[in-house]
Design an enzyme around this catalytic site. Structure first.
Site, short mmCIF file in Angstrom:
data_model
loop_
_atom_site.label_atom_id
_atom_site.label_comp_id
_atom_site.label_asym_id
_atom_site.label_seq_id
_atom_site.Cartn_x
_atom_site.Cartn_y
_atom_site.Cartn_z
N LYS A 84 0.86 -1.18 0.00
CA LYS A 84 0.00 0.00 0.00
C LYS A 84 0.90 1.24 0.00
O LYS A 84 1.83 1.35 0.81
CB LYS A 84 -0.90 -0.04 1.24
CG LYS A 84 -2.22 0.67 1.06
CD LYS A 84 -3.15 0.35 2.22
CE LYS A 84 -4.37 1.22 2.21
NZ LYS A 84 -5.17 1.07 3.42
O1 G3P Z 1 -7.87 1.99 5.30
C1 G3P Z 1 -8.29 3.18 4.67
C2 G3P Z 1 -9.69 3.64 5.01
O2 G3P Z 1 -10.62 2.61 4.80
C3 G3P Z 1 -9.82 4.34 6.34
O3 G3P Z 1 -11.15 4.65 6.66
O4 G3P Z 1 -12.84 5.32 8.32
O5 G3P Z 1 -10.42 5.88 8.72
O6 G3P Z 1 -11.73 7.06 6.99
P1 G3P Z 1 -11.55 5.79 7.74
#
Ligand code: G3P
Length: 218
Positions: A84
């Site tokens: 990633k």
């Molecule tokens: O892993 C990336 C993403 O899915 C993070 O989500 O909820 O932290 O905005 P969030």
């Protein structure tokens, strides 16, 4: 459409893996930090718990040379691992290098179609378009997803559009409507996808009728 669980929590990965319908796991530095365990140990355990899955693990440097070293190290741990990479200039340069080496990548922190085009041209396996964080700021995070799916399809890029920062099942519905290839979300959001009040009331009625009649399968 693929579904990934967005977590570093091994119990959550185990639970999701048992359903037999989850295609991979995404992690990020925040999720790994939350586990309180060493990065490599967590990632390798996730690979073991979901042996068929694509497991995303993120580099943390921002200078190209260190990013490359980290990416080669992470990808050497297990063939299931997808590196990633954040969408910064050095990140795109890194994705081009990794693509040439046959290493799969997941480009993260993508918020616009112009960013997504850079990732697609570099040969990203997955383009992680964040929706929830855009919604949090009063805009429609799905707009960029829809446009990115169109862009990938129009020009025939191999990249898959991965909807990230998914917060609720409506985001999943919108991802399906947009023709996104993958959605990643926390376990609790995946669990919400099972739920419908009419399923619960319907089952309750079926079982009450069955038991009242004194029936049995065996
Ligand atoms: O892993 C990336 C993403 O899915 C993070 O989500 O909820 O932290 O905005 P969030």
């Amino acid at each position: 459409m693929k579904l990934f669980v967005d977590t570093g929590d091994l119990d959550e990965v185990k639970k999701a893996a048992e359903w037999g319908v989850i295609d991979g796991v995404t992690t990020n530095p925040t999720l790994i930090a939350k586990t309180g365990k060493p990065f490599k140990e967590v990632v390798l355990k996730i690979c073991e718990l979901m042996p068929e899955g694509a497991i995303s693990a993120e580099v943390v440097a921002t200078d190209y040379d260190t990013m490359l070293k980290e990416a080669l190290e992470i990808s050497s741990w297990n063939p299931q691992i997808v590196v990633k990479v954040p969408l910064i200039e050095n990140g795109i340069k890194l994705v081009s290098t990794l693509t040439d080496k046959g290493i799969r990548t997941n480009v993260t922190l993508v918020f616009s179609v112009s960013q997504a085009l850079m990732a697609a041209k570099a040969g990203a396996t997955y383009i992680s378009n964040f929706v929830g964080r855009v919604d949090d700021n009063g805009a429609d995070g799905m707009d960029a997803v829809r446009d990115t799916v169109d862009m990938v399809n129009t020009y025939g890029f191999d990249s898959e559009v991965l909807v990230a920062s998914v917060r609720h099942p409506l985001h999943v519905l919108e991802s399906i409507r947009a023709g996104a290839h993958v959605a990643t979300m926390p376990l609790k959001t995946l669990e919400m996808m099972f739920k419908h009040p009419m399923t619960d009331s319907g089952l309750e009625r079926f079982l009450a009728d069955w038991n009242k009649a004194g029936l049995s399968i065996f």
